[in-house]
Scaffold this motif. Structure first.
Motif, PDB file in Angstrom:
ATOM      1  N   CYS A 120      32.458  39.792  29.165  1.00 21.19           N
ATOM      2  CA  CYS A 120      31.592  40.813  29.766  1.00 21.19           C
ATOM      3  C   CYS A 120      30.145  40.475  29.406  1.00 21.19           C
ATOM      4  O   CYS A 120      29.848  40.205  28.243  1.00 21.19           O
ATOM      5  CB  CYS A 120      31.984  42.189  29.229  1.00 21.19           C
ATOM      6  SG  CYS A 120      30.843  43.480  29.745  1.00 21.19           S
ATOM      7  N   LEU A 150      27.762  42.327  28.936  1.00 23.51           N
ATOM      8  CA  LEU A 150      27.218  43.272  27.961  1.00 23.51           C
ATOM      9  C   LEU A 150      27.971  43.255  26.636  1.00 23.51           C
ATOM     10  O   LEU A 150      27.371  43.419  25.582  1.00 23.51           O
ATOM     11  CB  LEU A 150      27.245  44.694  28.538  1.00 23.51           C
ATOM     12  CG  LEU A 150      26.443  44.892  29.830  1.00 23.51           C
ATOM     13  CD1 LEU A 150      26.607  46.325  30.334  1.00 23.51           C
ATOM     14  CD2 LEU A 150      24.971  44.577  29.600  1.00 23.51           C
ATOM     15  N   CYS A 151      29.279  43.080  26.673  1.00 21.16           N
ATOM     16  CA  CYS A 151      30.096  43.241  25.463  1.00 21.16           C
ATOM     17  C   CYS A 151      30.599  41.935  24.869  1.00 21.16           C
ATOM     18  O   CYS A 151      31.122  41.936  23.752  1.00 21.16           O
ATOM     19  CB  CYS A 151      31.307  44.123  25.747  1.00 21.16           C
ATOM     20  SG  CYS A 151      30.910  45.634  26.602  1.00 21.16           S
ATOM     21  N   HIS A 156      35.100  47.500  33.309  1.00 19.50           N
ATOM     22  CA  HIS A 156      35.288  47.394  31.871  1.00 19.50           C
ATOM     23  C   HIS A 156      35.483  48.791  31.254  1.00 19.50           C
ATOM     24  O   HIS A 156      34.621  49.303  30.546  1.00 19.50           O
ATOM     25  CB  HIS A 156      34.118  46.661  31.216  1.00 19.50           C
ATOM     26  CG  HIS A 156      34.459  46.181  29.838  1.00 19.50           C
ATOM     27  ND1 HIS A 156      33.564  45.515  29.039  1.00 19.50           N
ATOM     28  CD2 HIS A 156      35.616  46.262  29.125  1.00 19.50           C
ATOM     29  CE1 HIS A 156      34.160  45.214  27.879  1.00 19.50           C
ATOM     30  NE2 HIS A 156      35.399  45.662  27.917  1.00 19.50           N
ATOM     31  N   CYS A 181      32.062  48.827  28.072  1.00 19.31           N
ATOM     32  CA  CYS A 181      30.777  49.408  28.443  1.00 19.31           C
ATOM     33  C   CYS A 181      30.830  50.220  29.732  1.00 19.31           C
ATOM     34  O   CYS A 181      29.828  50.768  30.161  1.00 19.31           O
ATOM     35  CB  CYS A 181      29.762  48.290  28.598  1.00 19.31           C
ATOM     36  SG  CYS A 181      30.275  47.102  29.867  1.00 19.31           S
TER      37      CYS A 181
HETATM   38 ZN   LIG Z   1      31.504  45.460  28.872  1.00 15.98          ZN
END
Ligand SMILES: [Zn+2]
Ligand SMILES: Cc1cc2nc3c(=O)[nH]c(=O)nc-3n(C[C@H](O)[C@H](O)[C@H](O)COP(=O)(O)OP(=O)(O)OC[C@H]3O[C@@H](n4cnc5c(N)ncnc54)[C@H](O)[C@@H]3O)c2cc1C
Lengths: 92, 416
Positions: free
Chosen positions: A5, A7-8, A57, A61
């Protein structure tokens, strides 16, 4: 299968749920006609090889992602935030 | 050679030296009246019924691998007619009747075992839905019995009835449902088709479909070009690719479905049992292995193998329902490529190309459909008219919005 991901980071695929092919990003106008809606809802190229799909997700997030993947090897090639591709609109 | 008890005895006394190969291994001819692409259950059954029902003989089945190497040899062998919707009901009812005469018809032991299918339910709402389904089955002329909790306990004493999270309220019992030996079904149809003159050509991949003036004229293969007046596509998980050779885009996405088998055990599970609250269903093979499976892995795949999350979910669901199987060791797991439609129902239809027919979209339920699909598809190819029980399996029903969504889960390929 693991998905990275944006972001993650690198996560277990169980954290994500799949919506389907990225065709779902191109929602036709309500009056676009049978052919456009048929294309959006039903018809698929169904490639044996590289494809692009929408994943959510949910256990991370909560972002919608476009995942480029190989359907023959399950290799994940590239992951983008749908937000970055559509300028803010989410999948549906 | 006709198979019989006497034959087994005679061969046994003569040291079993008289058994012959069961079908020929012919070279492809330059031209056929009908070419069938795909030597799975549906392709072989189509060839057989074209020969038996319509007296046609100049037919080839082209298979890129070996006969029965696809999903027909990878499924969990459940045969049933417990559908709900008009369109599906009559089709699967017809198919089950063909199953019931299949061994005598093919002179082949396909080990069809009508041991009964029991779909468990775990809430009042689910009971109502199954009661309704049972009524639809009875209206169709098939059999259905609604079991209460005690009825289930008598037939399936090994379930965990003390579980409080998803208590067992009862089950819908379909006595004529059951299982069959999957390979034997492919082999039985192959042998019977070969005996009626059909050429079964293995290691022959179709790489192109020839079309002239809107009419099909033949196929290109790894063993050369073959001319044909009619061409039938029956390639299950590969439907998208083969249809694309004729410029056709299908309402199909290919997904992976896994299954599992344990070491052989003494008989303990006498029926087919499905869990209503997790992805899990099970039966016991005649060899003693517990054969079980669950749902799709949910993402598009051509890998013919799944990932661990669904394997784990299936095992968890199974142990919740019948803790006793926790002691059994899993021997193998595998996957098959399923041709998923957005409503979960199949397609048996003509295409926009004259003389080109397609049979696909069986999702994960196409084994039970092998006789019915072969019969109805042969009827369509031979007569150019839809066979009544399969008349609603139209390619354009999606565009027209007349879906056959048996599970009521909506228009998405991975939800059926
Ligand atoms: Zn994420
Ligand atoms: C794990 C699993 C469990 C299942 N359980 C059940 C069940 O319990 N009950 C049930 O009813 N159904 C079940 N199914 C579904 C059922 O197996 C399938 O719907 C059915 O077998 C598909 O039809 P087929 O037999 O013709 O397919 P296949 O056997 O896959 O045949 C298609 C054939 O086409 C060939 N082919 C593909 N491309 C080409 C080409 N270009 N040229 C030549 N040949 C080609 C392939 O090699 C293949 O042999 C299950 C499936 C799986 C994977």
């Amino acid at each position: 299968m693991r998905i990275t991901c944006p972001l993650c980071g690198d996560r277990d695929s169980r954290e994500f749920s799949i919506r389907g092919h990225e065709t779902y990003l191109d929602r036709p106008a309500p009056d676009a006609g049978e052919a456009a809606w048929d294309n959006y809802l039903h018809l698929r190229d169904n490639p044996a090889g590289e494809t692009a799909e929408l994943w959510y997700h949910g256990a991370g997030c909560a972002a919608w992602l476009r995942v480029r993947r190989n359907t023959l090897t399950h290799e994940v090639l590239k992951v983008d935030l749908v937000r970055d591709l559509t300028g803010g609109d989410h999948a549906d | 050679m006709r198979y019989s008890g006497l034959q087994v005895l005679a061969q046994g006394l003569m040291g079993n030296r008289g058994w012959k190969p069961v079908w020929r291994d012919p070279e492809p001819k330059p031209a056929y009246d009908i070419v069938i692409i795909g030597g799975g259950g549906h392709g072989l059954a189509t060839a057989y019924y074209l020969a038996r029902e319509h007296g046609l003989g100049n037919i080839a089945v082209l298979e890129k691998g070996y006969l029965g190497g696809g999903n027909v040899g990878r499924n969990t062998t459940i045969v049933r007619a417990n559908y709900n919707l008009p369109g599906n009901s009559e089709f699967y009812s017809h198919s089950l009747k063909l199953w019931e005469g299949l061994e005598a018809d093919l002179n082949y032991n396909v080990m069809h075992s009508q041991r009964g299918v029991i779909n468990l339910f775990h809430s009042d709402g689910q009971r109502d839905a199954y009661a309704r389904r049972g009524n639809a089955m009875i209206n169709q002329g098939d059999d259905a019995i609604l079991l209460d909790r005690e009825g289930c306990r008598r037939m399936l004493p090994y379930l965990d009835y003390d579980q409080t999270r998803f208590p067992i309220y009862g089950g819908l019992y379909h006595p004529r449902g059951g299982t069959a030996r999957h390979d034997a079904v492919a082999w039985g149809y192959a042998r019977a088709a070969d005996q009626r003159g059909v050429d079964l050509i293995q290691q022959c991949e179709v790489t192109g479909i020839d079309i002239a003036g809107g009419k099909v004229t033949g196929v290109q293969t790894t063993r050369g070009a073959i001319r044909a007046a009619k061409v039938a596509i029956v390639v299950a998980g590969r439907s998208g690719q083969v249809a694309a050779m004729a410029g056709l885009r299908l309402p199909i996405e290919s997904h992976i479905l896994q299954a599992f088998v344990t070491e052989g055990l003494k008989p303990c599970i006498d029926h087919v049992v499905t869990y209503g609250m997790g992805h899990f269903y099970i039966s016991q093979s005649d060899k003693g292995g517990l054969v079980f499976g669950g749902d799709l892995d949910f993402y598009a795949s051509y890998a013919a193998r799944g990932n661990l999350p669904m394997a784990e979910h299936v095992m968890e669901a199974g142990l919740t329902l019948m803790p006793m199987i926790g002691k059994a060791r899993v021997l193998r797991s595998w996957g098959g490529i399923m041709d998923m439609t957005p409503d979960g129902s199949p397609i048996i239809d003509k295409t926009h190309v004259d003389g080109l027919y397609i049979d696909c979209g069986w999702c994960y339920g196409g084994f039970k459909a092998v006789p019915g699909s072969g019969f109805s598809f042969a009827h369509l190819i031979a007569t150019d008219r839809h066979h009544d029980p399969a008349a609603r399996f139209r390619l354009d029903r999606f565009r027209r919005g007349v879906l056959l969504d048996e599970e009521g889960t909506g228009s998405q390929h991975n939800l059926h």
